[in-house]
Write a protein that holds these residues in place. Structure first.
Motif, PDB file in Angstrom:
ATOM      1  N   LEU A  90      50.799  39.919  48.887  1.00  0.00           N
ATOM      2  CA  LEU A  90      51.323  40.457  47.624  1.00  0.00           C
ATOM      3  C   LEU A  90      50.723  41.825  47.348  1.00  0.00           C
ATOM      4  N   TYR A  91      49.426  41.948  47.578  1.00  0.00           N
ATOM      5  CA  TYR A  91      48.702  43.197  47.337  1.00  0.00           C
ATOM      6  C   TYR A  91      48.597  43.992  48.647  1.00  0.00           C
ATOM      7  N   PHE A  92      49.708  44.092  49.349  1.00  0.00           N
ATOM      8  CA  PHE A  92      49.742  44.731  50.664  1.00  0.00           C
ATOM      9  C   PHE A  92      49.263  46.174  50.635  1.00  0.00           C
ATOM     10  N   PHE A  93      49.398  46.835  49.509  1.00  0.00           N
ATOM     11  CA  PHE A  93      49.086  48.260  49.361  1.00  0.00           C
ATOM     12  C   PHE A  93      47.605  48.509  49.126  1.00  0.00           C
ATOM     13  N   SER A  94      46.853  47.469  48.823  1.00  0.00           N
ATOM     14  CA  SER A  94      45.436  47.614  48.492  1.00  0.00           C
ATOM     15  C   SER A  94      44.602  47.728  49.763  1.00  0.00           C
ATOM     16  N   ALA A  95      43.857  48.804  49.879  1.00  0.00           N
ATOM     17  CA  ALA A  95      43.013  49.006  51.056  1.00  0.00           C
ATOM     18  C   ALA A  95      41.829  48.047  51.079  1.00  0.00           C
ATOM     19  N   ASP A  96      41.489  47.484  49.923  1.00  0.00           N
ATOM     20  CA  ASP A  96      40.356  46.566  49.834  1.00  0.00           C
ATOM     21  C   ASP A  96      40.730  45.437  48.880  1.00  0.00           C
ATOM     22  N   HIS A  97      41.354  44.405  49.435  1.00  0.00           N
ATOM     23  CA  HIS A  97      41.750  43.261  48.609  1.00  0.00           C
ATOM     24  C   HIS A  97      40.913  42.046  48.975  1.00  0.00           C
ATOM     25  N   LEU A  98      40.327  41.403  47.976  1.00  0.00           N
ATOM     26  CA  LEU A  98      39.488  40.235  48.181  1.00  0.00           C
ATOM     27  C   LEU A  98      40.204  38.991  47.671  1.00  0.00           C
ATOM     28  N   GLU A  99      40.220  37.934  48.481  1.00  0.00           N
ATOM     29  CA  GLU A  99      40.761  36.646  48.047  1.00  0.00           C
ATOM     30  C   GLU A  99      39.582  35.783  47.609  1.00  0.00           C
ATOM     31  N   THR A 100      39.193  35.943  46.375  1.00  0.00           N
ATOM     32  CA  THR A 100      37.955  35.359  45.878  1.00  0.00           C
ATOM     33  C   THR A 100      38.128  33.991  45.246  1.00  0.00           C
ATOM     34  N   PHE A 101      39.238  33.772  44.552  1.00  0.00           N
ATOM     35  CA  PHE A 101      39.369  32.596  43.696  1.00  0.00           C
ATOM     36  C   PHE A 101      40.128  31.471  44.406  1.00  0.00           C
ATOM     37  N   ALA A 102      39.482  30.313  44.511  1.00  0.00           N
ATOM     38  CA  ALA A 102      40.080  29.159  45.195  1.00  0.00           C
ATOM     39  C   ALA A 102      41.127  28.473  44.329  1.00  0.00           C
ATOM     40  N   THR A 103      41.005  28.596  43.019  1.00  0.00           N
ATOM     41  CA  THR A 103      41.976  28.036  42.088  1.00  0.00           C
ATOM     42  C   THR A 103      42.296  29.070  41.021  1.00  0.00           C
ATOM     43  N   ARG A 104      43.465  28.917  40.426  1.00  0.00           N
ATOM     44  CA  ARG A 104      43.866  29.775  39.310  1.00  0.00           C
ATOM     45  C   ARG A 104      43.567  29.045  38.001  1.00  0.00           C
ATOM     46  N   THR A 105      43.134  29.786  36.991  1.00  0.00           N
ATOM     47  CA  THR A 105      42.743  29.155  35.730  1.00  0.00           C
ATOM     48  C   THR A 105      43.517  29.740  34.559  1.00  0.00           C
ATOM     49  N   THR A 106      43.657  28.940  33.515  1.00  0.00           N
ATOM     50  CA  THR A 106      44.315  29.407  32.293  1.00  0.00           C
ATOM     51  C   THR A 106      43.500  30.507  31.628  1.00  0.00           C
ATOM     52  N   THR A 107      42.181  30.366  31.634  1.00  0.00           N
ATOM     53  CA  THR A 107      41.336  31.393  31.018  1.00  0.00           C
ATOM     54  C   THR A 107      41.485  32.731  31.735  1.00  0.00           C
ATOM     55  N   GLY A 108      41.787  32.672  33.033  1.00  0.00           N
ATOM     56  CA  GLY A 108      41.969  33.912  33.776  1.00  0.00           C
ATOM     57  C   GLY A 108      43.186  34.700  33.344  1.00  0.00           C
ATOM     58  N   ASN A 109      44.117  34.052  32.628  1.00  0.00           N
ATOM     59  CA  ASN A 109      45.289  34.767  32.122  1.00  0.00           C
ATOM     60  C   ASN A 109      44.918  35.829  31.100  1.00  0.00           C
ATOM     61  N   TYR A 110      43.803  35.609  30.398  1.00  0.00           N
ATOM     62  CA  TYR A 110      43.442  36.483  29.287  1.00  0.00           C
ATOM     63  C   TYR A 110      42.585  37.654  29.765  1.00  0.00           C
ATOM     64  N   ASN A 111      43.181  38.404  30.670  1.00  0.00           N
ATOM     65  CA  ASN A 111      42.538  39.596  31.211  1.00  0.00           C
ATOM     66  C   ASN A 111      43.129  40.805  30.487  1.00  0.00           C
ATOM     67  N   PHE A 112      42.451  41.265  29.457  1.00  0.00           N
ATOM     68  CA  PHE A 112      42.986  42.319  28.604  1.00  0.00           C
ATOM     69  C   PHE A 112      42.911  43.701  29.241  1.00  0.00           C
ATOM     70  N   GLU A 113      42.395  43.748  30.474  1.00  0.00           N
ATOM     71  CA  GLU A 113      42.401  45.011  31.213  1.00  0.00           C
ATOM     72  C   GLU A 113      43.771  45.289  31.825  1.00  0.00           C
ATOM     73  N   THR A 114      44.646  44.279  31.862  1.00  0.00           N
ATOM     74  CA  THR A 114      45.997  44.476  32.374  1.00  0.00           C
ATOM     75  C   THR A 114      46.905  44.975  31.247  1.00  0.00           C
ATOM     76  N   PRO A 115      48.066  45.539  31.568  1.00  0.00           N
ATOM     77  CA  PRO A 115      48.931  46.114  30.523  1.00  0.00           C
ATOM     78  C   PRO A 115      49.409  45.098  29.498  1.00  0.00           C
ATOM     79  N   ARG A 116      49.598  43.850  29.897  1.00  0.00           N
ATOM     80  CA  ARG A 116      49.997  42.781  28.998  1.00  0.00           C
ATOM     81  C   ARG A 116      49.394  41.475  29.523  1.00  0.00           C
ATOM     82  N   ILE A 117      49.361  40.461  28.664  1.00  0.00           N
ATOM     83  CA  ILE A 117      48.977  39.126  29.125  1.00  0.00           C
ATOM     84  C   ILE A 117      50.018  38.131  28.626  1.00  0.00           C
ATOM     85  N   LEU A 118      50.469  37.283  29.489  1.00  0.00           N
ATOM     86  CA  LEU A 118      51.392  36.195  29.173  1.00  0.00           C
ATOM     87  C   LEU A 118      52.678  36.669  28.516  1.00  0.00           C
TER      88      LEU A 118
END
Length: 322
Positions: A90-118
C-alpha cells in the motif's frame, strides 16, 4: 485547553448536530489546527522530515493516513512511514516503511496528525493526494475473456454485535446466477489468517464449499492466491493485483468497500447502517479514492436493483483476454 475550546466552539456552531456525532466535528477542527505547526516545513523548507505512523483500522488507514503519506511523498517531505503488517505494498512509494503493528486498534484511529479521523463534516482535505494503486498494480496476469466482477464480502462483528451489512448466501446465489454469464466473477472474503485483524471478530459464512459446488464458474480469491501466479508477497498485495484489473465491484460496509473504491469503475456498496450515512462518506469521501462511481445500497434489494441498473449490459469494454 485546545480541545476544550474547540469543543465549545463546536457545541455553539453545530448545536443542531446530534450529540453522538458532534465530537467528530470537533475532531475535524483539531486535525486542521494541528497542521498549522507544519506550515513552514511543508510549504517553505520542503525537506524530508515527516514520519507518519498509523495503527488504526483498515478504512481510516487507506482513507486518511495513506493519502496523507502520498501527499508528503509528492511534496518531498516524507521521511518514513509505519503501519500494520502487510501494508508495504500500500505504501509502495515510501522509501522507509515499517510494518510494526501486529494488530489494528480502535484507539489507533484517533491519530490527529492525519488530515481527518474516521468521519468528518468536511472532506476537502489539503494535505491529501489520490494514491494510484490501480496504475501501479495493473498487470497482464489476472485477465480473462470476460470482464472481471469482484464481489467482496465480509461477515464480521459490527458495533459489538452480529453482522449487519453482508452479502448472504441467498443474495450471492441471485447475483451469481444473474451475472456469471456476462462477467468473470471473482468472490473475495478474506480469511482471518490472511489479513491484519482489528477489534472485530470474523465469523464463518460457510459459503466457500457451496460456491465451488453450486457455482464452479465463480473464482475464489483464496484459490487464486494459493496458485499465486503473480508472485504476490502476501494476500494484501495479491488483492491489489486482482482489483487493479477490475472495473466492476459489489462490496460491503467497512474496509471491504473502501478498498473496492480505490480502483475506479463502479462500486455497488452495501451499508445498512453506520455513521457513514450521516456524514455522507459514500458520496463525499469514497469517490475521491479513485474517481469511482459509488452506489450506496441500503438493503439487499437495493443491491439487486443497483446491479441491474449499473452492471447489466455494461461489461462490453476492451479487456485483454487471457
Amino acid at each position: 485547553m485546545i480541545i476544550k475550546i474547540l469543543g465549545l466552539y463546536t457545541k455553539i456552531r453545530h448545536y443542531n448536530v446530534p450529540a453522538s456525532y458532534r465530537y467528530f466535528f470537533r475532531d475535524t477542527y483539531l486535525c486542521q489546527v494541528i497542521q498549522w505547526k507544519y506550515l513552514i516545513r511543508d510549504y517553505v523548507i520542503k525537506k524530508p522530515y515527516k514520519k507518519i505512523s498509523f495503527s488504526g483500522e483498515f478504512t481510516p488507514d487507506i482513507a486518511f493516513a495513506l493519502p496523507f503519506a502520498y501527499w508528503h511523498f509528492k511534496n518531498g517531505t516524507l521521511l518514513q512511514t509505519e503501519g500494520a503488517k502487510y501494508t508495504s505494498e500500500l505504501y509502495f512509494f515510501s522509501a522507509d516503511h515499517l510494518e510494526t503493528f501486529a494488530t489494528r486498534t480502535t484507539t489507533g484511529n484517533y491519530n490527529f496528525e492525519t488530515p481527518r479521523i474516521l468521519y468528518s463534516q468536511n472532506y476537502n482535505m489539503r494535505k491529501w493526494a489520490r494514491v494510484p494503486l490501480k496504475e501501479i498494480y495493473h498487470n497482464n496476469i489476472y485477465s480473462y475473456h470476460k470482464p472481471i466482477l469482484i464481489i467482496a464480502n465480509r461477515y464480521n462483528m459490527e458495533w459489538d454485535g452480529p453482522p449487519v451489512s453482508f452479502l448472504s448466501i441467498a443474495l450471492l446465489d441471485e447475483l451469481f446466477n444473474s451475472y456469471k454469464s456476462e462477467y468473470q466473477i471473482i468472490y473475495n472474503r478474506p480469511r482471518p489468517e490472511n489479513i491484519t485483524n482489528d477489534n472485530s471478530d470474523i465469523y464463518d459464512l460457510d459459503e466457500y464449499d457451496w460456491i465451488e459446488r453450486e457455482h464452479p464458474e465463480v473464482l475464489l480469491m483464496e484459490n487464486l492466491f494459493k496458485q499465486n501466479l503473480g508472485k504476490a508477497k502476501n494476500f494484501n498485495h495479491f488483492q491489489l493485483m486482482v482489483y487493479a484489473n477490475a472495473e466492476h465491484f459489489i462490496s460491503t460496509h467497512g474496509g471491504t468497500g473502501a478498498l473496492a473504491s480505490y480502483f475506479g469503475g463502479i462500486n455497488i456498496l452495501l451499508s445498512k447502517k453506520g455513521p457513514e450515512h450521516y456524514f455522507g462518506c459514500f458520496t463525499k469521501l469514497y469517490p475521491k479514492f479513485s474517481g469511482a462511481e459509488i452506489h450506496h445500497a441500503k438493503s439487499d434489494q437495493d443491491v439487486l436493483d443497483l446491479a441491474e441498473r449499473h452492471l447489466r449490459g455494461k461489461s462490453l469494454y476492451p479487456n485483454q483476454a487471457k
